[in-house]
Design an enzyme around this catalytic site. Sequence first.
Site, PDB file in Angstrom:
ATOM      1  N   HIS A 174      42.395  47.831  39.379  1.00  0.00           N
ATOM      2  CA  HIS A 174      41.416  47.523  40.435  1.00  0.00           C
ATOM      3  C   HIS A 174      41.780  48.161  41.771  1.00  0.00           C
ATOM      4  O   HIS A 174      41.022  48.032  42.739  1.00  0.00           O
ATOM      5  CB  HIS A 174      41.291  46.008  40.630  1.00  0.00           C
ATOM      6  CG  HIS A 174      40.851  45.278  39.401  1.00  0.00           C
ATOM      7  ND1 HIS A 174      39.697  45.605  38.724  1.00  0.00           N
ATOM      8  CD2 HIS A 174      41.424  44.256  38.701  1.00  0.00           C
ATOM      9  CE1 HIS A 174      39.569  44.813  37.661  1.00  0.00           C
ATOM     10  NE2 HIS A 174      40.608  43.991  37.621  1.00  0.00           N
ATOM     11  N   ASP A 232      41.289  45.579  29.219  1.00  0.00           N
ATOM     12  CA  ASP A 232      41.387  44.403  30.086  1.00  0.00           C
ATOM     13  C   ASP A 232      39.979  43.819  30.228  1.00  0.00           C
ATOM     14  O   ASP A 232      38.992  44.551  30.209  1.00  0.00           O
ATOM     15  CB  ASP A 232      41.920  44.841  31.459  1.00  0.00           C
ATOM     16  CG  ASP A 232      42.166  43.676  32.407  1.00  0.00           C
ATOM     17  OD1 ASP A 232      43.340  43.319  32.609  1.00  0.00           O
ATOM     18  OD2 ASP A 232      41.176  43.134  32.965  1.00  0.00           O
ATOM     19  N   HIS A 285      38.480  42.685  32.708  1.00  0.00           N
ATOM     20  CA  HIS A 285      37.785  43.072  33.940  1.00  0.00           C
ATOM     21  C   HIS A 285      37.550  44.582  33.967  1.00  0.00           C
ATOM     22  O   HIS A 285      38.377  45.350  33.478  1.00  0.00           O
ATOM     23  CB  HIS A 285      38.609  42.653  35.163  1.00  0.00           C
ATOM     24  CG  HIS A 285      38.946  41.197  35.179  1.00  0.00           C
ATOM     25  ND1 HIS A 285      40.155  40.702  34.736  1.00  0.00           N
ATOM     26  CD2 HIS A 285      38.207  40.127  35.561  1.00  0.00           C
ATOM     27  CE1 HIS A 285      40.160  39.384  34.853  1.00  0.00           C
ATOM     28  NE2 HIS A 285      38.975  39.002  35.350  1.00  0.00           N
ATOM     29  N   ASP A 311      43.616  39.686  28.894  1.00  0.00           N
ATOM     30  CA  ASP A 311      42.791  38.579  29.380  1.00  0.00           C
ATOM     31  C   ASP A 311      41.488  38.409  28.591  1.00  0.00           C
ATOM     32  O   ASP A 311      40.708  37.515  28.880  1.00  0.00           O
ATOM     33  CB  ASP A 311      42.522  38.681  30.897  1.00  0.00           C
ATOM     34  CG  ASP A 311      42.403  40.105  31.399  1.00  0.00           C
ATOM     35  OD1 ASP A 311      42.210  41.014  30.555  1.00  0.00           O
ATOM     36  OD2 ASP A 311      42.499  40.320  32.616  1.00  0.00           O
ATOM     37  N   TYR A 345      46.366  36.167  31.259  1.00  0.00           N
ATOM     38  CA  TYR A 345      46.843  35.015  32.018  1.00  0.00           C
ATOM     39  C   TYR A 345      47.104  33.772  31.189  1.00  0.00           C
ATOM     40  O   TYR A 345      47.410  32.716  31.724  1.00  0.00           O
ATOM     41  CB  TYR A 345      45.875  34.746  33.176  1.00  0.00           C
ATOM     42  CG  TYR A 345      45.659  36.025  33.949  1.00  0.00           C
ATOM     43  CD1 TYR A 345      46.647  36.485  34.821  1.00  0.00           C
ATOM     44  CD2 TYR A 345      44.538  36.829  33.728  1.00  0.00           C
ATOM     45  CE1 TYR A 345      46.508  37.703  35.469  1.00  0.00           C
ATOM     46  CE2 TYR A 345      44.392  38.041  34.379  1.00  0.00           C
ATOM     47  CZ  TYR A 345      45.379  38.480  35.250  1.00  0.00           C
ATOM     48  OH  TYR A 345      45.256  39.680  35.877  1.00  0.00           O
TER      49      TYR A 345
HETATM   50  N1  Q9C Z   1      36.196  33.115  39.182  1.00  0.00           N
HETATM   51  C1  Q9C Z   1      43.428  41.788  36.582  1.00  0.00           C
HETATM   52  O1  Q9C Z   1      43.241  41.237  35.524  1.00  0.00           O
HETATM   53  N2  Q9C Z   1      39.563  36.563  39.110  1.00  0.00           N
HETATM   54  N3  Q9C Z   1      42.850  41.420  37.718  1.00  0.00           N
HETATM   55  C2  Q9C Z   1      38.209  36.261  39.354  1.00  0.00           C
HETATM   56  C3  Q9C Z   1      36.568  34.438  39.566  1.00  0.00           C
HETATM   57  C4  Q9C Z   1      40.022  37.824  39.566  1.00  0.00           C
HETATM   58  C5  Q9C Z   1      41.892  40.382  37.649  1.00  0.00           C
HETATM   59  C6  Q9C Z   1      37.866  34.848  38.950  1.00  0.00           C
HETATM   60  C7  Q9C Z   1      40.716  38.524  38.503  1.00  0.00           C
HETATM   61  C8  Q9C Z   1      41.478  39.753  38.911  1.00  0.00           C
HETATM   62  C9  Q9C Z   1      44.417  42.894  36.656  1.00  0.00           C
HETATM   63 ZN    ZN Z   2      41.944  41.635  33.977  1.00  0.00          ZN
END
Ligand code: Q9C
Ligand code: ZN
Length: 759
Positions: free
Chosen positions: A174, A211, A213, A304, A344
Site C-alpha cells: 500500500h 493479499d 487488500h 488475510d 492477521y
Molecule cells: N474496517 C495490509 O494488509 N484495515 N494492510 C481496514 C477497515 C486496513 C491492510 C479495516 C488494512 C490495511 C498490508
Molecule cells: Zn492485506
Amino acid sequence: MSSHSCDSVNNITVIFHKIACNYSCTKKIIWSSTFSRPPKMTTGITYDNRMVEHKCLWDLNYNEKPERFTSILRRCEELQLLNRCIYIKPRAATKEELLMVHTPEMISILKNTAGFSDEEALEQLSSKYDFLYIHPSTYDLSLLAAGSTVELVSNILDGKIKNGMAVIRPPGHHAMKSEYCGYCFYNNVAIAAQYALDNQGLKRILIVDWDIHHGQATQQMFYDDPRVLYFSIHGYQNGAFWPHLRESDYHNIGRGAGLGYNINIPMNEIKMGNSDYMAIFHQLILPIAYEFNPELVIVSAGYDAALGCPEGEMEVTPACYSHFTNSLMGLANGRLAVVLEGGYCLKSLSEGAALTLRTLLGDPAPFIQNLDAPKKSAQQAIMSAMYVLRRHWNCLQHLEEFNVQEIKDPMNLPEDKFWPRIEFVGSDEKPETYATRDICPAQDPKVAAELDAQLDDLIASTCLDTQPNRVGFSTNPAEPIVTQLEIIQRCHMMQTERSEISIAEETSGTFSNLIGSILDGTCRSGIAIMDNSSENLIKTLKYAIDSRVTKNVMFIDMRNHPDVEIQRAFQEDVRILCASLYSPFAVDDVELMGLNDSKRYIVNISLQTNCGDAEIFSSFFRVLLPIAYQFGPQLIVIAADQSGNISAECFGQIIHLLTSLAGGRLSVTFENSLVTNSGINRIKSCVQALLGEPIGMPGEIYYRLHATSVCTIRTVIKAHNPYWNALQFNMGVPDVNVLVPPFMNDDKVLRYNPELLHY
Ligand code: Q9C
Ligand code: ZN
C-alpha cells in the site's frame, strides 16, 4: 535456462538393451562418471529478528503486531523448514533503491521519526495516513524490509537460490509513490521489481498479489509498464472494502503501453474460499501467466484472505496457499520470490506462510478437500475480468461473444449470457486525518473460537507426509532403456522383478511395482518406460483402485493414438476418472462413453492431430485442471507417448501443474516404442518436473488457437458443465464495450480509463 540442462541429446547414448541370456541378475544401471549432479538449487529465506520491534505504542490491539512475525518463524521452525533454507542476510535498502519508486519526502518524513520517542508526535504524524502507526524503530525496519526483499530477488536472479521467501514487516504493497498507507511505508515488492528491471535488465516480471487488500500502490507504480504484469485478487464489496478505491475494480487494466498488464479480480462478497480462488488461478492467473512467460515471479503474499482473519472474512484454508505457490513454481524457471504482506489471524497466517515455504522447498502440496462450485459473485468477477481482457490475451479466445444489438433488456439476460456491470458505493472524499486507535476489526469471541477450532481441525488433519524418494524410475528389462540420461540417474531406480513366465507378465509386474511404491510411500511419484498397452494400463488401474489406500484415481491418456479400451473397462466405475487430452478418438469427438452417473467420469478432449501447445494448454486450464481439482484424486496415472506436436516443455509444465494434486502421487508411463530425440526430451522434461527442477517454457504458446480446437473446448465444457460445476465460465459476453452509460452510470470511472472505450 538452468545450468544443468545442457547435456544435449546428442551426447546421450540410448541403449536398446535386450536382456540376452540369463535372467539371474537384476538389471545394472550404468553409472557414468561424466555426469555430475546439478548444483543443488535451494530455497532462501530472509528475516531479521529486529522486526519484532515495530509496534503500535498507543493501541495494543493493533493487528499488525510483532507476533505475526514470530508466529510464522515458530511454525516454520516446528516443521523444520528453516534449517533446509539458505539464510539470506537482511540489509537496509539504499536511498537509490527507494528513490526508484518513491519521492525523497517519503524518505525524509520517516527518517525524522527514527529513534524519536515523543509518542504523541508519532501518533499525530501517523494520523495523517490511512491506517498507519509509526514507531521509533519503523524507519530502520522499513529499510530493512525493503532491502531484504531486494536481496532475496537478487539472489534468485544470480542463481544462488532457486526461490525464496521474505518474512518481513512492515509490509509494502500500500506504500505509494509519495504516501504511506495501510501499515506500509516502502513498497518492498515494487522496489525489488524495479531493481530487477533496472539493474538486471529483466523484461517481464509477474507480480501476483493474493493479499486480501488491493495493492493499489503496486498497481499505480507499474500501471503504464508492460514489463510488469500486476495481478491482484482482493476484497472489494463495490468499494465498501478498504481501501475503497474505484481503481481497484476490474476495468482498470493498465494504460498506454501497459494496457492489459494490470489485472484486478475484485470480490464483492465475503466468505470466498478455496473453490473461488482456485477458479481464479485456473481461469485467469495461470493461462495469462503462461502466455506472459515471466522471467521472475514475485508474490505479494498476504494471508488475510485465510480462514479466521477478521480483516478479510474469507475462507481460504492454509493448505490452499501451497497450491497457489506450487502452481506458480513452473514459471520463470522456478524463480519465485514470496514476500510477506498482511495476515492477521496468527494461526492461519503462520500455517499458511509455513506451508508456502514448505512448498517452495519442494514438498508436496497437501490435499485440499471439497472443492465446490465457485460462488456466483466469484463467477461474475472472473467473467468481468475475462471480458475486459479478452482483446489483450490470446488465451481468452475461447470466450464466446454475443451481438449486443440483439439484446433487448440487459437486465434480463438468458443464463448463458453475461453482462458486465460496475458499481461503486465508496466515497471519493479523503479525510484530513484518520483515526489511530481502536480501528482494527474486532471478532465476536464466539465466532473467533469457532474459527479457531476449525483451524485446529484443518491443521491436525492436513497430511504433511513426505517420501524418502521423490521419483521412482522403472523400466522393463526387455525394453529400451534411457537410464544413461543424467537426469534419470537422479531418480530412485526400481528393481524389476524377474518373471519366469513372460515379458508381458514382467511388464505388468513393473507397473504394479511402480504404483506399489507410490502407494506404500516409498516414492512420491514414478516414471516408467514400457509397454503401455491397454491391457497393462487396465491392470495397473485395477491394481491401484483395489489397493485399500486409494479411494479414487485419475487416469489421463496423453497419447496420440486412440485407445477406448481403458475407458470401456471403467465406464461404470465412479472411482476412476478417465480423461484424455489430445487423443483424437475414432468415435464421435464429444460422445461421452460413460453410462448414467459415470458419464461425468469420462472426459475426452479430442483435439485435432495438428494441434500444438496452445490448444493443449488451453484445454488443460479450461477443462482438465478444474475437473481434476474437483474430483480430488488420490493418485494420478498418466499414459504418454513420444509422438504428437506437444513440446517437451509444455508436457513438463502440465506434469508439474498436476503434481499439486494427489499429494504429488503421480505416475507417468511412456510407451517404449521408438525412442526419438523429441521423445527423450519429453521424458527428460517430465522427470525434471517430477524432481522439481526448472522445466523451461515452450516457445510461442498462445498464437491464435485453431478454430476447431476452440470449438472442441467449448463443446466439452458444455457437455461437462452439468457434472462439474467448476466449469462455470462458458458464458457469452458482449461483443463491444458496454461499460458506458447507462450501464456504467458513473463518469468518473470512464475518465479514469478512457482506453477501454476502444473496444
Ligand atoms: N474496517 C495490509 O494488509 N484495515 N494492510 C481496514 C477497515 C486496513 C491492510 C479495516 C488494512 C490495511 C498490508
Ligand atoms: Zn492485506
